[in-house]
Design a protein around this motif. Structure first.
Motif, PDB file in Angstrom:
ATOM      1  N   GLU A 101       0.832  -1.200   0.000  1.00 57.57           N
ATOM      2  CA  GLU A 101       0.000   0.000   0.000  1.00 57.57           C
ATOM      3  C   GLU A 101       0.874   1.260   0.000  1.00 57.57           C
ATOM      4  OE1 GLU A 101      -3.966  -1.736   2.290  1.00 57.57           O
ATOM      5  OE2 GLU A 101      -2.366  -0.819   3.471  1.00 57.57           O
ATOM      6  N   GLU A 102       1.991   1.218   0.714  1.00 56.52           N
ATOM      7  CA  GLU A 102       2.904   2.376   0.720  1.00 56.52           C
ATOM      8  C   GLU A 102       3.483   2.618  -0.668  1.00 56.52           C
ATOM      9  OE1 GLU A 102       5.726   2.861   3.813  1.00 56.52           O
ATOM     10  OE2 GLU A 102       4.284   2.373   5.371  1.00 56.52           O
ATOM     11  N   ARG A 103       3.817   1.548  -1.379  1.00 58.69           N
ATOM     12  CA  ARG A 103       4.334   1.699  -2.749  1.00 58.69           C
ATOM     13  C   ARG A 103       3.262   2.276  -3.666  1.00 58.69           C
ATOM     14  NH1 ARG A 103       6.032  -3.810  -4.494  1.00 58.69           N
ATOM     15  NH2 ARG A 103       6.316  -2.780  -6.485  1.00 58.69           N
ATOM     16  N   ILE A 104       2.037   1.799  -3.500  1.00 62.29           N
ATOM     17  CA  ILE A 104       0.926   2.314  -4.301  1.00 62.29           C
ATOM     18  C   ILE A 104       0.708   3.789  -3.980  1.00 62.29           C
ATOM     19  CG2 ILE A 104      -1.576   2.193  -4.641  1.00 62.29           C
ATOM     20  CD1 ILE A 104      -1.296  -0.894  -4.286  1.00 62.29           C
ATOM     21  N   LEU A 105       0.733   4.130  -2.697  1.00 62.64           N
ATOM     22  CA  LEU A 105       0.544   5.519  -2.285  1.00 62.64           C
ATOM     23  C   LEU A 105       1.616   6.417  -2.898  1.00 62.64           C
ATOM     24  CD1 LEU A 105      -1.160   7.385  -0.382  1.00 62.64           C
ATOM     25  CD2 LEU A 105       0.715   7.103   1.255  1.00 62.64           C
ATOM     26  N   ALA A 106       2.857   5.957  -2.898  1.00 62.73           N
ATOM     27  CA  ALA A 106       3.949   6.748  -3.472  1.00 62.73           C
ATOM     28  C   ALA A 106       3.711   6.997  -4.963  1.00 62.73           C
ATOM     29  CB  ALA A 106       5.285   6.041  -3.251  1.00 62.73           C
ATOM     30  N   LEU A 107       3.237   5.978  -5.683  1.00 65.87           N
ATOM     31  CA  LEU A 107       2.953   6.158  -7.112  1.00 65.87           C
ATOM     32  C   LEU A 107       1.810   7.145  -7.315  1.00 65.87           C
ATOM     33  CD1 LEU A 107       3.421   5.465 -10.077  1.00 65.87           C
ATOM     34  CD2 LEU A 107       1.803   3.591  -9.797  1.00 65.87           C
ATOM     35  N   VAL A 108       0.745   6.999  -6.535  1.00 63.13           N
ATOM     36  CA  VAL A 108      -0.388   7.920  -6.656  1.00 63.13           C
ATOM     37  C   VAL A 108       0.082   9.355  -6.385  1.00 63.13           C
ATOM     38  CG1 VAL A 108      -2.629   8.574  -5.667  1.00 63.13           C
ATOM     39  CG2 VAL A 108      -2.110   6.164  -6.081  1.00 63.13           C
ATOM     40  N   ALA A 109       0.916   9.532  -5.368  1.00 58.97           N
ATOM     41  CA  ALA A 109       1.426  10.862  -5.033  1.00 58.97           C
ATOM     42  C   ALA A 109       2.294  11.426  -6.155  1.00 58.97           C
ATOM     43  CB  ALA A 109       2.215  10.807  -3.720  1.00 58.97           C
ATOM     44  N   ARG A 110       3.187  10.593  -6.692  1.00 52.97           N
ATOM     45  CA  ARG A 110       4.053  11.066  -7.786  1.00 52.97           C
ATOM     46  C   ARG A 110       3.243  11.435  -9.016  1.00 52.97           C
ATOM     47  NH1 ARG A 110       7.175   6.666  -6.353  1.00 52.97           N
ATOM     48  NH2 ARG A 110       6.665   5.593  -8.276  1.00 52.97           N
ATOM     49  N   MET A 111       2.270  10.624  -9.360  1.00 52.31           N
ATOM     50  CA  MET A 111       1.442  10.911 -10.527  1.00 52.31           C
ATOM     51  C   MET A 111       0.660  12.204 -10.313  1.00 52.31           C
ATOM     52  SD  MET A 111       2.099   8.529 -12.731  1.00 52.31           S
ATOM     53  CE  MET A 111       0.763   8.339 -13.878  1.00 52.31           C
ATOM     54  N   GLY A 112       0.154  12.391  -9.115  1.00 48.16           N
ATOM     55  CA  GLY A 112      -0.562  13.625  -8.805  1.00 48.16           C
ATOM     56  C   GLY A 112       0.356  14.837  -8.890  1.00 48.16           C
ATOM     57  N   GLN A 113       1.580  14.691  -8.426  1.00 46.25           N
ATOM     58  CA  GLN A 113       2.558  15.779  -8.473  1.00 46.25           C
ATOM     59  C   GLN A 113       2.878  16.164  -9.911  1.00 46.25           C
ATOM     60  OE1 GLN A 113       3.564  17.213  -5.701  1.00 46.25           O
ATOM     61  NE2 GLN A 113       5.009  18.622  -6.608  1.00 46.25           N
ATOM     62  N   GLU A 114       2.879  15.160 -10.782  1.00 40.04           N
ATOM     63  CA  GLU A 114       3.169  15.394 -12.199  1.00 40.04           C
ATOM     64  C   GLU A 114       1.902  15.737 -12.991  1.00 40.04           C
ATOM     65  OE1 GLU A 114       5.113  11.778 -13.395  1.00 40.04           O
ATOM     66  OE2 GLU A 114       6.771  12.100 -12.007  1.00 40.04           O
ATOM     67  N   HIS A 115       0.774  15.864 -12.297  1.00 40.00           N
ATOM     68  CA  HIS A 115      -0.529  16.177 -12.912  1.00 40.00           C
ATOM     69  C   HIS A 115      -0.909  15.139 -13.968  1.00 40.00           C
ATOM     70  CE1 HIS A 115      -0.477  19.917 -10.751  1.00 40.00           C
ATOM     71  NE2 HIS A 115       0.717  20.168 -11.234  1.00 40.00           N
ATOM     72  N   GLU A 116      -0.539  13.891 -13.684  1.00 41.55           N
ATOM     73  CA  GLU A 116      -0.896  12.778 -14.565  1.00 41.55           C
ATOM     74  C   GLU A 116      -2.102  12.068 -13.980  1.00 41.55           C
ATOM     75  OE1 GLU A 116       0.586  11.738 -17.451  1.00 41.55           O
ATOM     76  OE2 GLU A 116       1.974  13.417 -17.386  1.00 41.55           O
ATOM     77  N   ARG A 117      -2.971  11.586 -14.844  1.00 42.91           N
ATOM     78  CA  ARG A 117      -4.147  10.857 -14.394  1.00 42.91           C
ATOM     79  C   ARG A 117      -3.766   9.406 -14.133  1.00 42.91           C
ATOM     80  NH1 ARG A 117      -9.188  12.432 -17.965  1.00 42.91           N
ATOM     81  NH2 ARG A 117     -10.229  12.483 -15.968  1.00 42.91           N
ATOM     82  N   LEU A 118      -4.370   8.846 -13.111  1.00 44.08           N
ATOM     83  CA  LEU A 118      -4.142   7.446 -12.779  1.00 44.08           C
ATOM     84  C   LEU A 118      -5.492   6.838 -12.420  1.00 44.08           C
ATOM     85  CD1 LEU A 118      -2.012   5.215 -12.273  1.00 44.08           C
ATOM     86  CD2 LEU A 118      -1.983   5.965  -9.888  1.00 44.08           C
ATOM     87  N   SER A 119      -5.968   5.961 -13.276  1.00 43.60           N
ATOM     88  CA  SER A 119      -7.272   5.337 -13.034  1.00 43.60           C
ATOM     89  C   SER A 119      -7.069   4.002 -12.315  1.00 43.60           C
ATOM     90  CB  SER A 119      -8.017   5.107 -14.347  1.00 43.60           C
ATOM     91  OG  SER A 119      -7.391   4.080 -15.096  1.00 43.60           O
ATOM     92  N   VAL A 120      -8.146   3.481 -11.787  1.00 47.91           N
ATOM     93  CA  VAL A 120      -8.110   2.172 -11.146  1.00 47.91           C
ATOM     94  C   VAL A 120      -7.641   1.133 -12.162  1.00 47.91           C
ATOM     95  CG1 VAL A 120      -9.516   0.362 -10.083  1.00 47.91           C
ATOM     96  CG2 VAL A 120      -9.873   2.759  -9.446  1.00 47.91           C
ATOM     97  N   ARG A 121      -8.151   1.213 -13.362  1.00 52.59           N
ATOM     98  CA  ARG A 121      -7.760   0.269 -14.414  1.00 52.59           C
ATOM     99  C   ARG A 121      -6.264   0.374 -14.720  1.00 52.59           C
ATOM    100  NH1 ARG A 121     -11.229  -0.040 -19.769  1.00 52.59           N
ATOM    101  NH2 ARG A 121     -12.730  -0.291 -18.112  1.00 52.59           N
ATOM    102  N   ASP A 122      -5.730   1.606 -14.799  1.00 47.66           N
ATOM    103  CA  ASP A 122      -4.294   1.792 -15.031  1.00 47.66           C
ATOM    104  C   ASP A 122      -3.483   1.130 -13.922  1.00 47.66           C
ATOM    105  OD1 ASP A 122      -4.901   3.403 -17.242  1.00 47.66           O
ATOM    106  OD2 ASP A 122      -4.727   5.271 -16.084  1.00 47.66           O
ATOM    107  N   MET A 123      -3.920   1.324 -12.692  1.00 46.23           N
ATOM    108  CA  MET A 123      -3.203   0.780 -11.542  1.00 46.23           C
ATOM    109  C   MET A 123      -3.247  -0.746 -11.536  1.00 46.23           C
ATOM    110  SD  MET A 123      -1.341   1.629  -9.179  1.00 46.23           S
ATOM    111  CE  MET A 123      -1.368   2.704  -7.824  1.00 46.23           C
ATOM    112  N   MET A 124      -4.400  -1.299 -11.860  1.00 39.85           N
ATOM    113  CA  MET A 124      -4.535  -2.757 -11.873  1.00 39.85           C
ATOM    114  C   MET A 124      -3.686  -3.393 -12.977  1.00 39.85           C
ATOM    115  SD  MET A 124      -8.578  -3.079 -10.909  1.00 39.85           S
ATOM    116  CE  MET A 124      -8.699  -4.785 -11.349  1.00 39.85           C
TER     117      MET A 124
END
Length: 118
Positions: A34-57
């Motif tokens: 979950e921490e690794r997932i959180l870090a990716l979500v945070a980085r993508m948000g910082q870069e203003h990139e969209r990350l969908s549930v499907r992308d993550m899966m």
């Protein structure tokens, strides 16, 4: 406190401070995945990139789609992430909650404190 003599001292001091804030009442703890997932979500948000549930899966480095889906559900229940609508009602965007952003603010303060040496 004595001034750090090596760059590693700053990092180790940061880890010590970060552990201290984890002990404060806040959001429920995350497991390592979950921490690794959180870090990716945070980085993508910082870069203003969209990350969908499907992308993550689809990201194999996090395990099977079912594992990722279960972790996202857990993180949502714990208050770390939220899902927001997109133009396509079948796709949900993963975003950090305000509480998760505040957690990162606290970690940033720990990093600055560690770099100051005190």
């Amino acid at each position: 406190m004595k001034t750090p003599t090596r760059p590693a001292d700053i990092y180790l001091r940061f880890l010590q401070l970060a552990d201290a804030i984890r002990g404060l009442p806040a959001l429920p703890a995350l497991d390592p995945l979950e921490e690794r997932i959180l870090a990716l979500v945070a980085r993508m948000g910082q870069e203003h990139e969209r990350l969908s549930v499907r992308d993550m899966m689809a990201k194999e480095e996090f395990g099977s789609p079912a594992t990722v889906h279960n972790r996202l559900k857990s993180m949502r229940k714990k208050g770390w992430i939220m899902l927001s609508d997109t133009e396509d009602s079948r796709r949900k965007q993963i975003e950090l909650t305000q509480a998760a952003l505040q957690h990162f603010d606290k970690l940033s303060k720990c990093l600055v404190e560690a770099a100051k040496g005190g």
